[in-house]
Design an enzyme around this catalytic site. Structure first.
Site, mmCIF file in Angstrom:
data_model
loop_
_atom_site.group_PDB
_atom_site.id
_atom_site.type_symbol
_atom_site.label_atom_id
_atom_site.label_comp_id
_atom_site.label_asym_id
_atom_site.label_seq_id
_atom_site.Cartn_x
_atom_site.Cartn_y
_atom_site.Cartn_z
ATOM 1 N N GLN A 263 47.903 52.330 36.503
ATOM 2 C CA GLN A 263 46.580 51.787 36.201
ATOM 3 C C GLN A 263 45.698 52.840 35.537
ATOM 4 O O GLN A 263 44.910 52.533 34.638
ATOM 5 C CB GLN A 263 45.907 51.288 37.482
ATOM 6 C CG GLN A 263 44.541 50.659 37.254
ATOM 7 C CD GLN A 263 44.601 49.392 36.429
ATOM 8 O OE1 GLN A 263 45.354 48.485 36.768
ATOM 9 N NE2 GLN A 263 43.803 49.306 35.374
ATOM 10 N N ARG B 285 47.250 47.879 30.141
ATOM 11 C CA ARG B 285 48.416 48.111 31.001
ATOM 12 C C ARG B 285 49.697 47.962 30.180
ATOM 13 O O ARG B 285 50.646 48.736 30.344
ATOM 14 C CB ARG B 285 48.425 47.123 32.174
ATOM 15 C CG ARG B 285 47.390 47.356 33.255
ATOM 16 C CD ARG B 285 47.639 48.654 34.030
ATOM 17 N NE ARG B 285 48.935 48.682 34.662
ATOM 18 C CZ ARG B 285 49.218 48.145 35.856
ATOM 19 N NH1 ARG B 285 48.257 47.532 36.544
ATOM 20 N NH2 ARG B 285 50.428 48.232 36.369
ATOM 21 N N ASP C 2 36.676 49.003 43.064
ATOM 22 C CA ASP C 2 37.841 48.177 43.398
ATOM 23 C C ASP C 2 37.425 47.267 44.546
ATOM 24 O O ASP C 2 36.365 47.443 45.146
ATOM 25 C CB ASP C 2 39.020 49.081 43.795
ATOM 26 C CG ASP C 2 40.358 48.357 43.839
ATOM 27 O OD1 ASP C 2 40.409 47.161 43.471
ATOM 28 O OD2 ASP C 2 41.352 48.983 44.242
ATOM 29 N N HIS D 249 48.146 54.832 42.352
ATOM 30 C CA HIS D 249 48.366 53.782 41.350
ATOM 31 C C HIS D 249 48.263 54.427 39.959
ATOM 32 O O HIS D 249 47.355 54.109 39.183
ATOM 33 C CB HIS D 249 47.337 52.669 41.520
ATOM 34 C CG HIS D 249 47.680 51.395 40.822
ATOM 35 N ND1 HIS D 249 48.829 51.233 40.056
ATOM 36 C CD2 HIS D 249 47.024 50.199 40.754
ATOM 37 C CE1 HIS D 249 48.864 50.014 39.566
ATOM 38 N NE2 HIS D 249 47.788 49.362 39.965
ATOM 39 N N CYS E 251 40.092 47.462 38.221
ATOM 40 C CA CYS E 251 41.511 47.223 37.952
ATOM 41 C C CYS E 251 41.906 45.751 38.101
ATOM 42 O O CYS E 251 42.985 45.365 37.651
ATOM 43 C CB CYS E 251 42.382 48.111 38.833
ATOM 44 S SG CYS E 251 42.197 47.816 40.610
ATOM 45 N N ARG F 109 56.828 48.542 42.955
ATOM 46 C CA ARG F 109 55.474 48.242 43.433
ATOM 47 C C ARG F 109 55.642 47.942 44.914
ATOM 48 O O ARG F 109 56.121 46.874 45.295
ATOM 49 C CB ARG F 109 54.897 47.044 42.682
ATOM 50 C CG ARG F 109 53.463 46.673 43.079
ATOM 51 C CD ARG F 109 52.971 45.507 42.237
ATOM 52 N NE ARG F 109 51.683 45.006 42.655
ATOM 53 C CZ ARG F 109 50.510 45.416 42.169
ATOM 54 N NH1 ARG F 109 50.495 46.378 41.252
ATOM 55 N NH2 ARG F 109 49.376 44.890 42.584
#
Length: 302
Positions: A132, A285, A217, A129, A257, A102
């Site tokens: 996700q 997740r 987001d 990403h 998310c 990450r």
């Protein structure tokens, strides 16, 4: 044999993506403590950015499968002292069975993948990403069935999440509507590759028309805090609120998310309303990434 990496959703075929979704759903509802396909295997988790969902889901997933996970930060390793990425990739991959990163720069993940002898997973970069999206798509499939032929609306920043939604539209064959300020559009190269699956709209209301899923987001992601005030001005007309949801189909879902800023990118009545599936999305997740780990590390186990 070169390892199978997961850097982008474009690393998957449509059949593989759907297979991962189906497997994630099975693992979610049929946890067997005796099923430990990753017993003795180790996942190295490299974090340049702070995390809640990514760290907990991967660490828990490895534990559920009988394996273990190592948390590595630049502060605690030679990565923070300038060791060449290719050297780190070669050394770390010689001692573990999988690496998840990450990180800030997408090139960090691609460089690791180039020099790693084990699978590398993109846990988030400034560009994409994909993990996700595994969870998001699992959530949609659980609630509404296959997303093929449906319409998804992205409202807000053309960021890494937006890029991965574009990729998901390509792989799973749905239409993506995007409403964002001109100065914050997703990368043209990513948009162009998607062809007519992506359409831009001037307002969130127009983009939301006949949509089956509304997604947003935060306006300022990690590393963009200095731009917060500027972004608040740019995105002030791009909030997902009740009016936007009303423009979508009556059974449209809302996703985010997380973490979310209620009153900014989404109103409280939407994110906490009955069309919101954000907590299913967050939990998934874990299950989606367990399916991914199984896919990359033990394909013969199923």
């Amino acid at each position: 044999m070169n390892p199978r990496h997961f850097i982008s959703l474009l690393d998957l075929s449509g059949d593989e993506f759907r297979s991962l979704i189906d497997r994630g759903i099975v693992l979610k509802h049929n946890r067997d403590p005796n099923y430990q396909p990753l017993k003795g295997q180790v996942l190295a988790m490299i974090f340049e950015k702070s995390s809640t969902r990514t760290r907990i889901s991967f660490e828990s997933g490895m534990s559920h499968f009988g394996g273990s996970a190592l948390f590595l930060s630049p502060r605690d390793t030679q990565l923070g002292r300038g060791e060449p990425l290719k050297d780190s990739a070669k050394v770390i991959s010689s001692m573990v069975d999988c690496i998840m990163l990450r990180t800030d720069k997408h090139e960090t993940v691609t460089t690791f993948a180039e020099y790693s002898s084990v699978p590398v997973i993109n846990g988030l970069t400034d560009l994409q990403h994909p993990c996700q999206l595994l969870a998001d798509m699992q959530t949609y499939f659980e609630h509404r069935g296959d997303i093929k032929g449906k319409t998804v609306t992205w409202i807000g920043d053309g960021n890494n999440m937006c890029h991965s939604y574009i990729h998901a539209a390509m792989v799973l064959d749905f239409t993506l509507h995007i409403a964002c300020p001109d100065d914050y559009r997703p990368l043209a190269s990513i948009v162009e590759a998607a062809g007519d699956r992506v359409r831009f709209f001037d307002t969130p209301l127009a983009a939301a028309q006949d949509s089956d899923l509304i997604v947003t987001d935060v306006w300022a992601s990690m590393g963009q805090e200095e731009e917060q005030k500027q972004r608040e001005i740019a995105f002030k007309d791009y909030q997902v609120n009740a009016e936007v949801m009303k423009a979508a189909n009556h059974d449209a879902l809302f996703m985010h998310c997380l973490p979310a800023h209620r009153g900014e990118e989404v109103s409280g009545d939407v994110i906490d309303g009955n069309q919101s599936v954000i907590f299913d999305e967050a939990e998934n997740r874990l299950h989606a990434q367990k399916a991914l780990l199984e896919f990359l590390l033990c394909k013969k186990s199923r």
